[in-house]
Design a protein around this motif. Structure first.
Motif, PDB file in Angstrom:
ATOM      1  N   SER A   9       0.821  -1.204   0.000  1.00  0.00           N
ATOM      2  CA  SER A   9       0.000   0.000   0.000  1.00  0.00           C
ATOM      3  C   SER A   9       0.859   1.258   0.000  1.00  0.00           C
ATOM      4  O   SER A   9       1.956   1.282   0.557  1.00  0.00           O
ATOM      5  N   LYS A  10       0.315   2.309  -0.607  1.00  0.00           N
ATOM      6  CA  LYS A  10       1.027   3.581  -0.620  1.00  0.00           C
ATOM      7  C   LYS A  10       0.721   4.426   0.614  1.00  0.00           C
ATOM      8  O   LYS A  10       1.240   5.521   0.765  1.00  0.00           O
ATOM      9  N   ILE A  11      -0.107   3.907   1.515  1.00  0.00           N
ATOM     10  CA  ILE A  11      -0.385   4.605   2.777  1.00  0.00           C
ATOM     11  C   ILE A  11       0.903   4.657   3.593  1.00  0.00           C
ATOM     12  O   ILE A  11       1.585   3.658   3.754  1.00  0.00           O
ATOM     13  N   GLY A  12       1.252   5.816   4.078  1.00  0.00           N
ATOM     14  CA  GLY A  12       2.456   5.980   4.874  1.00  0.00           C
ATOM     15  C   GLY A  12       3.680   6.381   4.072  1.00  0.00           C
ATOM     16  O   GLY A  12       4.734   6.620   4.640  1.00  0.00           O
ATOM     17  N   CYS A  13       3.552   6.457   2.769  1.00  0.00           N
ATOM     18  CA  CYS A  13       4.670   6.875   1.917  1.00  0.00           C
ATOM     19  C   CYS A  13       4.708   8.401   1.863  1.00  0.00           C
ATOM     20  O   CYS A  13       3.718   9.071   2.122  1.00  0.00           O
ATOM     21  N   ASN A  14       5.861   8.910   1.462  1.00  0.00           N
ATOM     22  CA  ASN A  14       5.933  10.359   1.315  1.00  0.00           C
ATOM     23  C   ASN A  14       5.273  10.794   0.000  1.00  0.00           C
ATOM     24  O   ASN A  14       5.054   9.972  -0.889  1.00  0.00           O
ATOM     25  N   PRO A  15       4.913  12.061  -0.132  1.00  0.00           N
ATOM     26  CA  PRO A  15       4.175  12.520  -1.316  1.00  0.00           C
ATOM     27  C   PRO A  15       4.888  12.291  -2.647  1.00  0.00           C
ATOM     28  O   PRO A  15       4.235  12.028  -3.659  1.00  0.00           O
ATOM     29  N   ARG A  18       4.177   8.752  -3.726  1.00  0.00           N
ATOM     30  CA  ARG A  18       2.794   8.624  -4.189  1.00  0.00           C
ATOM     31  C   ARG A  18       2.638   9.174  -5.603  1.00  0.00           C
ATOM     32  O   ARG A  18       1.961   8.585  -6.445  1.00  0.00           O
ATOM     33  N   LYS A  19       3.269  10.323  -5.865  1.00  0.00           N
ATOM     34  CA  LYS A  19       3.193  10.912  -7.205  1.00  0.00           C
ATOM     35  C   LYS A  19       3.872  10.024  -8.233  1.00  0.00           C
ATOM     36  O   LYS A  19       3.431   9.944  -9.383  1.00  0.00           O
ATOM     37  N   THR A  20       4.942   9.351  -7.832  1.00  0.00           N
ATOM     38  CA  THR A  20       5.620   8.426  -8.738  1.00  0.00           C
ATOM     39  C   THR A  20       4.699   7.273  -9.104  1.00  0.00           C
ATOM     40  O   THR A  20       4.612   6.877 -10.268  1.00  0.00           O
ATOM     41  N   LEU A  21       3.988   6.727  -8.127  1.00  0.00           N
ATOM     42  CA  LEU A  21       3.052   5.636  -8.404  1.00  0.00           C
ATOM     43  C   LEU A  21       1.917   6.096  -9.316  1.00  0.00           C
ATOM     44  O   LEU A  21       1.521   5.368 -10.230  1.00  0.00           O
ATOM     45  N   VAL A  22       1.421   7.296  -9.094  1.00  0.00           N
ATOM     46  CA  VAL A  22       0.360   7.835  -9.954  1.00  0.00           C
ATOM     47  C   VAL A  22       0.877   8.019 -11.376  1.00  0.00           C
ATOM     48  O   VAL A  22       0.196   7.692 -12.347  1.00  0.00           O
ATOM     49  N   ALA A  23       2.102   8.510 -11.510  1.00  0.00           N
ATOM     50  CA  ALA A  23       2.693   8.716 -12.839  1.00  0.00           C
ATOM     51  C   ALA A  23       2.887   7.392 -13.568  1.00  0.00           C
ATOM     52  O   ALA A  23       2.802   7.345 -14.798  1.00  0.00           O
ATOM     53  N   ILE A  41      12.125   4.916 -16.470  1.00  0.00           N
ATOM     54  CA  ILE A  41      11.313   3.934 -15.754  1.00  0.00           C
ATOM     55  C   ILE A  41      12.136   3.261 -14.659  1.00  0.00           C
ATOM     56  O   ILE A  41      11.639   3.027 -13.549  1.00  0.00           O
ATOM     57  N   ARG A  42      13.404   2.961 -14.944  1.00  0.00           N
ATOM     58  CA  ARG A  42      14.270   2.359 -13.922  1.00  0.00           C
ATOM     59  C   ARG A  42      14.410   3.278 -12.705  1.00  0.00           C
ATOM     60  O   ARG A  42      14.414   2.823 -11.566  1.00  0.00           O
ATOM     61  N   GLY A  43      14.512   4.583 -12.935  1.00  0.00           N
ATOM     62  CA  GLY A  43      14.611   5.532 -11.840  1.00  0.00           C
ATOM     63  C   GLY A  43      13.333   5.592 -11.019  1.00  0.00           C
ATOM     64  O   GLY A  43      13.373   5.677  -9.788  1.00  0.00           O
ATOM     65  N   MET A  44      12.186   5.519 -11.694  1.00  0.00           N
ATOM     66  CA  MET A  44      10.907   5.523 -10.986  1.00  0.00           C
ATOM     67  C   MET A  44      10.758   4.255 -10.144  1.00  0.00           C
ATOM     68  O   MET A  44      10.298   4.304  -9.001  1.00  0.00           O
ATOM     69  N   ILE A  45      11.162   3.120 -10.713  1.00  0.00           N
ATOM     70  CA  ILE A  45      11.089   1.853  -9.982  1.00  0.00           C
ATOM     71  C   ILE A  45      12.012   1.896  -8.773  1.00  0.00           C
ATOM     72  O   ILE A  45      11.659   1.433  -7.687  1.00  0.00           O
ATOM     73  N   ASN A  46      13.187   2.484  -8.945  1.00  0.00           N
ATOM     74  CA  ASN A  46      14.146   2.570  -7.846  1.00  0.00           C
ATOM     75  C   ASN A  46      13.582   3.400  -6.682  1.00  0.00           C
ATOM     76  O   ASN A  46      13.816   3.089  -5.519  1.00  0.00           O
ATOM     77  N   LYS A  47      12.821   4.432  -6.989  1.00  0.00           N
ATOM     78  CA  LYS A  47      12.261   5.313  -5.964  1.00  0.00           C
ATOM     79  C   LYS A  47      11.184   4.609  -5.128  1.00  0.00           C
ATOM     80  O   LYS A  47      11.015   4.905  -3.950  1.00  0.00           O
ATOM     81  N   VAL A  48      10.462   3.669  -5.734  1.00  0.00           N
ATOM     82  CA  VAL A  48       9.383   2.971  -5.020  1.00  0.00           C
ATOM     83  C   VAL A  48       9.635   1.460  -4.978  1.00  0.00           C
ATOM     84  O   VAL A  48       8.703   0.666  -4.965  1.00  0.00           O
ATOM     85  N   SER A  49      10.894   1.068  -4.925  1.00  0.00           N
ATOM     86  CA  SER A  49      11.253  -0.353  -5.010  1.00  0.00           C
ATOM     87  C   SER A  49      10.700  -1.184  -3.860  1.00  0.00           C
ATOM     88  O   SER A  49      10.484  -2.380  -4.017  1.00  0.00           O
TER      89      SER A  49
END
Length: 57
Positions: A9-15, A18-23, A41-49
């Motif tokens: 879940s994205k609950i408890g993540c920083n904003p 959350r914006k990365t997941l929405v993107a 895409i690799r950078g986005m995955i790394n941010k929310v790995s």
């Protein structure tokens, strides 16, 4: 191609995370999306790995 699946879940993540997941278009748990394998895409995955599962296909 990379398949990215939201597993936590994205609950408890920083904003920014959350914006990365929405993107990436990941809104619900167990939702999957396919992306071309590139540095953006690799950078986005790394941010929310810690929230996603990645498989190569």
């Amino acid at each position: 191609m990379l398949k990215v699946k939201l597993i936590r879940s994205k609950i408890g993540c920083n904003p920014k995370q959350r914006k990365t997941l929405v993107a990436m278009g990941l809104r619900k748990i167990r939702q999957e999306k396919s992306f071309e394998d590139n540095l953006v895409i690799r950078g986005m995955i790394n941010k929310v790995s810690h929230l996603v599962e990645v498989t190569e296909s």
